[in-house]
Design an enzyme around this catalytic site. Structure first.
Site, PDB file in Angstrom:
ATOM      1  CG  ASP A  72      39.050  27.659  41.495  1.00  0.00           C
ATOM      2  OD1 ASP A  72      40.069  28.128  42.036  1.00  0.00           O
ATOM      3  OD2 ASP A  72      38.273  28.339  40.793  1.00  0.00           O
ATOM      4  CG  HIS A 124      40.939  31.546  40.644  1.00  0.00           C
ATOM      5  ND1 HIS A 124      39.791  30.804  40.482  1.00  0.00           N
ATOM      6  CD2 HIS A 124      40.588  32.818  40.331  1.00  0.00           C
ATOM      7  CE1 HIS A 124      38.808  31.577  40.106  1.00  0.00           C
ATOM      8  NE2 HIS A 124      39.264  32.819  39.994  1.00  0.00           N
ATOM      9  CB  SER A 147      36.425  34.344  41.112  1.00  0.00           C
ATOM     10  OG  SER A 147      36.682  34.418  39.731  1.00  0.00           O
TER      11      SER A 147
END
Length: 465
Positions: A222, A185, A298
């Site tokens: 992801d 993402h 992230s």
């Protein structure tokens, strides 16, 4: 009477020239012919008395000193009682009452780092020094199509315009020649339908920048792989996430809220393992930790106390609970699972072995079942050409009511069981067709086989099955 008073006390009153009274005192007179008394010499007695007095005074001084010393001891004991901490006093009273063990409270308790670390753990500053050259910032630029209304000669008109948006995340250097792993993402946007980033660069801890190429990404797990044109980089050391234990110390490194906080370090423990989390209709098995993981973390590393990467942080997971405010709740992708995905992305451009049946379908709920006169289950609306379903003889109008002897009432239930298998496995489906129940054996196909040679995999597995 006056003579007696004067003789006994040698005190009298004399009138002087009748002018008044005055006091006087005289020693009594002796007769002139009285024999004179011999004066005695008591010098020896005086010396003896003096020595005795010294003995008495010395003994008294000793007693006074002893009394004073005893008093000081008592005062000291009283003072010690006063300064005893209240908790200790309460413990002592409890022990006396028989409600607590008589052993004293432990002293010099170990720190959290000591009790949560592995036996071969490193010092935390050493771990940070080693990992920092392997942590990078990831900056991605996206183009977003926004609808807007304009006024023209024909009145109000609906149009779209493009605007650019930038997002930041974190990455981990895997090889010395420039392969970097991060979250999908960070380079592919689903929230605003922006799709793949049009430009990506990475920032190293020495503040050097490098343009990055997107090798491949997988939105279901992801995970994404980037490549920079560089050599001599410092790759991170990767560990074994299967060896993790709940309560074990972990360290997270990343860039929360952008590059202004580049290389922030937080620590915590493993809160849970094998957490089944559904993110954007994708089921994932993740590590849960209370180490602070925020937007911008992230793709960064989650390290054990030996400095090994055992997870890839995913702040998207921790922020996927809507408007609920949560603290001490972060998730990371286990590195053992990530390694397999990364290898597939590098060498194949997609994730291999993901099972697929090859149908489009809708759920038959209880109300639809009553209305249509069909059993609850998964109604097949279409069969893909050349798919496993076509080869197994599944037809339009069939209702899948079971898989591997498990009853299914929805597509989610069907996919959950199907995804426990891999491409090439053979499964058994129970089909309701024309009022009859039949069993069909089906060999699952690779969902992404048609993506071989392509750089990305963005479709969700069996989204239409």
């Amino acid at each position: 009477m006056s003579d007696l008073y004067s003789e006994q006390n040698n005190i009298g009153i004399q009138n002087s020239d009748n002018s008044g009274y005055s006091y006087y005192s005289t020693a009594p007179s002796e007769p002139e012919n009285a024999p004179k008394k011999k004066k005695s010499n008591h010098t020896g007695l005086k010396i003896l008395a003096f020595l005795l007095s010294l003995v008495v005074v010395g003994a008294g001084s000793i007693q006074v000193y002893k009394f004073w010393d005893d008093s000081k001891i008592q005062m000291s004991e009283e003072e010690e009682k006063i300064v005893v901490p209240s908790p200790a006093k309460e413990i002592a009273e409890a022990v006396k009452g028989g409600t607590l063990p008589s052993s004293p409270p432990p002293q010099n308790l170990p720190s959290l780092f000591d009790i949560a670390s592995r036996t071969d753990a490193k010092q935390l500053p050493d771990i940070v020094d080693e990992i920092m050259p392997s942590v990078v910032g990831v900056s991605s630029t996206f183009e977003i199509n926004e609808p807007y209304t304009s006024w023209g000669w024909g009145g109000f008109q609906s149009e779209t315009r493009k605007r650019q948006a930038t997002g930041t995340g974190t990455g981990i250097v895997m090889t010395d020649d420039g392969y970097i792993v991060t979250n999908a993402h960070c380079v592919y946007d689903e929230e605003y339908n922006a799709g793949e980033a049009v430009d990506v660069y990475v920032l190293f801890s020495d503040q050097s920048k490098h343009d990055a190429k997107i090798i491949a990404y997988d939105t279901e797990t992801d995970i994404a792989v980037l490549k920079v044109d560089a050599s001599g980089l410092t790759p991170a050391t990767f560990g074994n996430s299967d060896e993790l234990r709940v309560g074990e110390l972990v360290i997270a490194v990343g860039n929360p809220l952008g590059f202004d906080l580049f290389g922030s370090v937080t620590s915590g423990i493993i809160s849970a393992l094998n957490r089944q989390i559904s993110i954007n209709e994708k089921n994932m098995t993740l590590i849960q930790t209370d180490a602070a993981i925020n937007e911008g973390n992230s793709g960064g590393p989650l390290l054990n106390s030996c400095g090994q990467v055992i997870g890839i942080n995913s702040a998207k997971m921790s922020s996927s609970y809507g408007s609920a405010s949560v603290e001490g709740l972060g998730f990371a992708i286990p590195i053992n699972e990530a390694k397999t995905i990364v290898d597939d992305l590098i060498y194949n451009g997609y994730v291999t072995g993901r099972p697929q049946i090859g149908i489009s379908a809708v759920d038959i709920t209880e109300s639809y079942s009553t209305y249509l006169g069909l059993p609850m289950g998964v109604y097949v609306t279409a069969v893909s050409e050349g798919s496993a379903a076509e080869e197994a003889g599944i037809k339009h109008g069939d209702v899948i009511i079971g898989i591997e002897d498990e009853v299914v009432n929805s597509m989610d239930e069907l996919n959950k069981i199907k995804n426990t298998f891999k491409a090439g496995d053979t499964i058994k489906l129970k089909i309701s067709r024309d009022g009859n129940d039949i069993d069909i054996r089906l060999t699952l196909q690779d969902a992404n086989a048609d993506k071989a040679g392509k750089k990305s995999s963005t479709e969700t597995t069996e989204a239409a099955e």
